[in-house]
Write a protein that holds these residues in place. Structure first.
Motif, short mmCIF file in Angstrom:
data_model
loop_
_atom_site.label_atom_id
_atom_site.label_comp_id
_atom_site.label_asym_id
_atom_site.label_seq_id
_atom_site.Cartn_x
_atom_site.Cartn_y
_atom_site.Cartn_z
N ILE A 256 32.38 40.19 39.47
CA ILE A 256 34.34 40.79 40.49
C ILE A 256 33.47 42.01 39.59
O ILE A 256 33.35 42.32 38.67
N LEU A 257 33.01 43.31 40.96
CA LEU A 257 33.80 44.57 40.77
C LEU A 257 34.91 45.37 40.13
O LEU A 257 35.18 45.07 41.40
N ASP A 258 34.96 45.65 39.70
CA ASP A 258 36.95 45.39 38.75
C ASP A 258 36.20 46.99 38.81
O ASP A 258 35.68 47.80 37.82
N VAL A 259 37.26 47.81 39.31
CA VAL A 259 38.07 49.31 39.44
C VAL A 259 39.00 49.60 39.01
O VAL A 259 39.63 50.39 38.51
N VAL A 260 39.71 48.02 38.24
CA VAL A 260 41.34 48.48 38.06
C VAL A 260 41.55 48.05 36.31
O VAL A 260 42.06 49.47 35.52
N GLY B 252 42.37 47.58 32.64
CA GLY B 252 43.69 46.58 31.96
C GLY B 252 44.65 46.26 32.58
O GLY B 252 45.04 46.61 34.06
N GLY B 253 45.93 46.60 32.04
CA GLY B 253 47.23 46.06 32.64
C GLY B 253 46.67 44.34 32.79
O GLY B 253 46.27 43.83 33.19
N GLU B 254 47.98 44.22 34.12
CA GLU B 254 47.77 42.33 34.72
C GLU B 254 46.90 42.04 35.08
O GLU B 254 46.63 41.00 35.45
N ALA B 255 45.83 42.83 35.77
CA ALA B 255 44.62 42.67 36.36
C ALA B 255 44.10 42.15 36.27
O ALA B 255 42.71 41.29 36.42
N LEU B 256 43.45 42.51 33.90
CA LEU B 256 43.02 41.79 33.63
C LEU B 256 42.80 39.93 33.70
O LEU B 256 42.23 39.36 33.70
N ALA B 257 43.55 39.98 33.02
CA ALA B 257 44.15 38.19 32.94
C ALA B 257 43.66 36.69 34.41
O ALA B 257 43.60 36.48 34.64
N GLY B 258 44.22 38.18 35.36
CA GLY B 258 44.25 37.63 36.97
C GLY B 258 42.49 37.52 37.00
O GLY B 258 42.57 36.83 37.78
N HIS B 259 41.97 38.78 36.94
CA HIS B 259 40.65 38.56 37.47
C HIS B 259 39.85 37.73 36.74
O HIS B 259 39.00 36.76 37.33
N VAL B 260 40.27 37.24 35.55
CA VAL B 260 39.03 36.51 34.65
C VAL B 260 39.94 34.63 35.03
O VAL B 260 39.37 34.05 35.43
N GLY B 261 41.26 34.91 35.74
CA GLY B 261 41.61 33.27 36.38
C GLY B 261 40.92 33.32 37.34
O GLY B 261 41.03 32.33 38.50
N MET B 262 40.24 34.19 38.33
CA MET B 262 39.85 34.17 39.82
C MET B 262 37.89 33.98 39.69
O MET B 262 37.47 33.32 40.41
N LEU B 263 37.45 34.12 38.21
CA LEU B 263 36.50 34.09 38.38
C LEU B 263 36.44 31.57 38.50
O LEU B 263 36.48 30.96 38.27
N GLU C 162 33.19 29.37 37.00
CA GLU C 162 32.35 28.62 36.47
C GLU C 162 31.19 30.20 35.99
O GLU C 162 30.38 29.71 36.89
N HIS C 163 30.59 30.30 34.00
CA HIS C 163 29.79 31.21 34.67
C HIS C 163 30.21 32.25 35.11
O HIS C 163 28.90 33.38 35.55
N GLY C 164 30.84 32.88 35.30
CA GLY C 164 31.21 33.45 36.24
C GLY C 164 31.75 35.36 35.63
O GLY C 164 31.00 35.08 34.49
N ARG C 165 31.09 36.72 36.36
CA ARG C 165 31.69 37.64 35.49
C ARG C 165 32.23 38.69 36.01
O ARG C 165 32.12 39.23 37.08
N LEU C 166 32.94 39.51 35.27
CA LEU C 166 33.31 40.31 35.89
C LEU C 166 33.36 41.19 34.74
O LEU C 166 33.08 41.68 34.00
N VAL C 167 33.19 42.24 35.99
CA VAL C 167 32.38 43.58 35.39
C VAL C 167 33.32 44.72 35.67
O VAL C 167 33.76 45.37 36.82
N ILE C 168 33.52 45.64 34.47
CA ILE C 168 35.01 46.42 34.49
C ILE C 168 34.04 47.76 35.22
O ILE C 168 33.32 48.32 33.80
N ILE C 169 34.33 49.17 35.69
CA ILE C 169 34.52 50.04 35.82
C ILE C 169 34.58 51.36 36.17
O ILE C 169 35.10 52.11 36.28
N GLY C 170 36.45 50.25 35.97
CA GLY C 170 37.16 51.72 36.34
C GLY C 170 38.18 51.24 35.54
O GLY C 170 38.50 49.92 35.39
#
Length: 314
Positions: free
Chosen positions: A197-201, A203-214, A216-224
Motif C-alpha cells: 500500500i502506497l499511503d499518503v494519508v 495517521g487517523g483512522e486510516a492507519l488501522a484500516g490499511h493494516v486490515g487491507m494487507l 500476509e507479508h504485506g508492506r504499508l509504505v507511509i509517505i504522507g
C-alpha cells in the motif's frame, strides 16, 4: 534574483534575494520551471521546515540549465526551487529525458524518485503482486499507477470523484474507487487485499484500516500525513500477518542517499519517459508570481498530474 519567499503570515511573496553561493560539490542551475508539491504547501503553512542547511525557500524540484556547462537538467532539492537560480549537489542532478520539454520536465524528478524509492526500494513491489495506491490522480498517484503496471503488478487505487475513476483506469489501474463514497476496507478485502500500500494519508483512522487491507507479508509504505501524524496501530493484526509498516521521506535523505535513488530512477524510469510508455501529466502551469494560485490547485484537489511554475522564459 526573483524568488517566492514565505511571509510571517504564511503567504508567498515575490521578492528580490541574493543568488545562492554554491558550496563544495554544488553547481548553479538557472531555473526554467519548478514543480509544485504538497510538501511546499506544508512548508508555507509552517508545518514542514526544511532540513538543516537547506534553503528556506520552498520548492523541491526544478528543470533548467547548468550554468557551468549549459546542459539541460532536472534537480531534486531539499528546498529553494521557487527561484530563478538554485545551488544543487551535483549528485542530485539528472539530464532531462530525451525529447521532453524543459517546462514539463520540472514536474518529473520528485514524483518518479518518490515512486521508485517507495514502491521498488522500500516496498519491494514484485510482478504478480497487488498494490493499492492512494490518491491515484495526483502527481505521485499517476506515476505510481503507470510504473506499477509496467512492473507487472495488479493496481488498485482511490480517487476523489466518480469522474476521476475513468481517468485512473486510463492510466492503467485495474480497479479504482471514489474514496468519498466507498467503504475502502471492505472493497480492498473483497478485491483480495494488497501486498503493498502506497499511503499518503498516514495517521487517523486510516492507519488501522490499511493494516486490515494487507495480505500476509504485506508492506504499508507511509509517505504522507494528510490524515494526521499519528494513529492507532493494530499490532496484533500486524504481527499475525507478518506484515511491515514503513515510514519514509525523500527530502531529508543525505545527498548520497538521493544519488542512489536518482541512479535507480534514471535506469528504470527514464527509458519509459523517453519512449512515451510512462508520462507525468501536467495539469496546469502558472508564472512564478502566481505560486499561491498554483498551490491552491493542489489544496482543492481534483487535478490530474502535476502543477508547474514557469520561472523564466524557455
Amino acid at each position: 534574483m526573483r524568488a517566492m519567499t514565505i511571509t510571517a503570515e504564511h503567504r508567498l511573496e515575490l521578492t528580490e534575494v541574493p543568488e545562492p553561493v554554491p558550496g563544495h560539490g554544488e553547481v548553479l542551475v538557472d531555473v526554467v520551471a519548478a514543480g509544485v508539491n504538497r510538501a511546499d504547501l506544508a512548508q508555507v503553512a509552517g508545518h514542514y521546515p526544511p532540513p538543516p542547511g537547506a534553503s528556506e525557500l520552498p520548492g523541491l524540484e526544478v528543470a533548467g540549465r547548468r550554468r557551468d556547462t549549459g546542459e539541460e537538467v532536472v534537480a531534486l532539492l531539499a528546498g529553494g526551487g521557487y527561484a530563478e537560480v538554485v545551488a544543487v549537489p551535483e549528485g542530485q542532478l539528472l539530464p532531462v529525458p530525451a525529447g521532453m520539454d524543459l517546462r514539463d520536465a520540472a514536474g518529473v524528478v520528485e514524483v518518479t524518485a518518490t515512486v521508485v524509492s517507495n514502491l521498488v526500494v522500500e516496498g519491494g513491489l514484485r510482478e504478480g503482486e497487488t498494490v493499492l495506491i492512494e490518491g491515484g490522480t495526483g502527481g505521485i498517484g499517476t506515476t505510481a499507477i503507470q510504473l506499477a503496471r509496467r512492473l507487472g503488478a495488479r493496481v488498485l487505487t482511490t480517487v476523489g470523484s466518480d469522474g476521476a475513476v475513468a481517468r485512473a483506469r486510463e492510466l492503467g489501474a485495474d480497479v479504482a474507487w471514489n474514496r468519498r463514497t466507498t467503504d475502502l476496507l471492505a472493497a480492498v478485502r473483497e478485491a483480495g487485499g494488497a501486498d503493498v500500500i502506497l499511503d499518503v494519508v498516514g495517521g487517523g483512522e486510516a492507519l488501522a484500516g490499511h493494516v486490515g487491507m494487507l495480505r500476509e507479508h504485506g508492506r504499508l509504505v507511509i509517505i504522507g500525513t494528510l490524515g494526521g501524524a499519528s494513529g492507532e496501530l493494530p499490532v496484533g493484526l500486524l504481527m499475525g500477518k507478518r506484515a511491515r509498516v514503513i515510514g519514509t521521506t525523500l527530502r531529508s535523505r543525505s545527498t548520497e542517499g538521493k544519488r542512489e535513488i536518482l541512479a535507480a530512477t534514471r535506469e528504470l524510469v527514464w527509458p519509459m519517459l523517453e519512449d512515451g510508455s510512462l508520462r507525468v501529466p501536467v495539469h496546469a502551469r502558472f508564472p512564478l508570481d502566481r505560486a499561491e494560485e498554483a498551490q491552491a490547485v493542489l489544496r482543492e484537489g481534483g487535478h490530474l498530474g502535476k502543477v508547474v511554475l514557469e520561472v523564466t522564459a524557455h
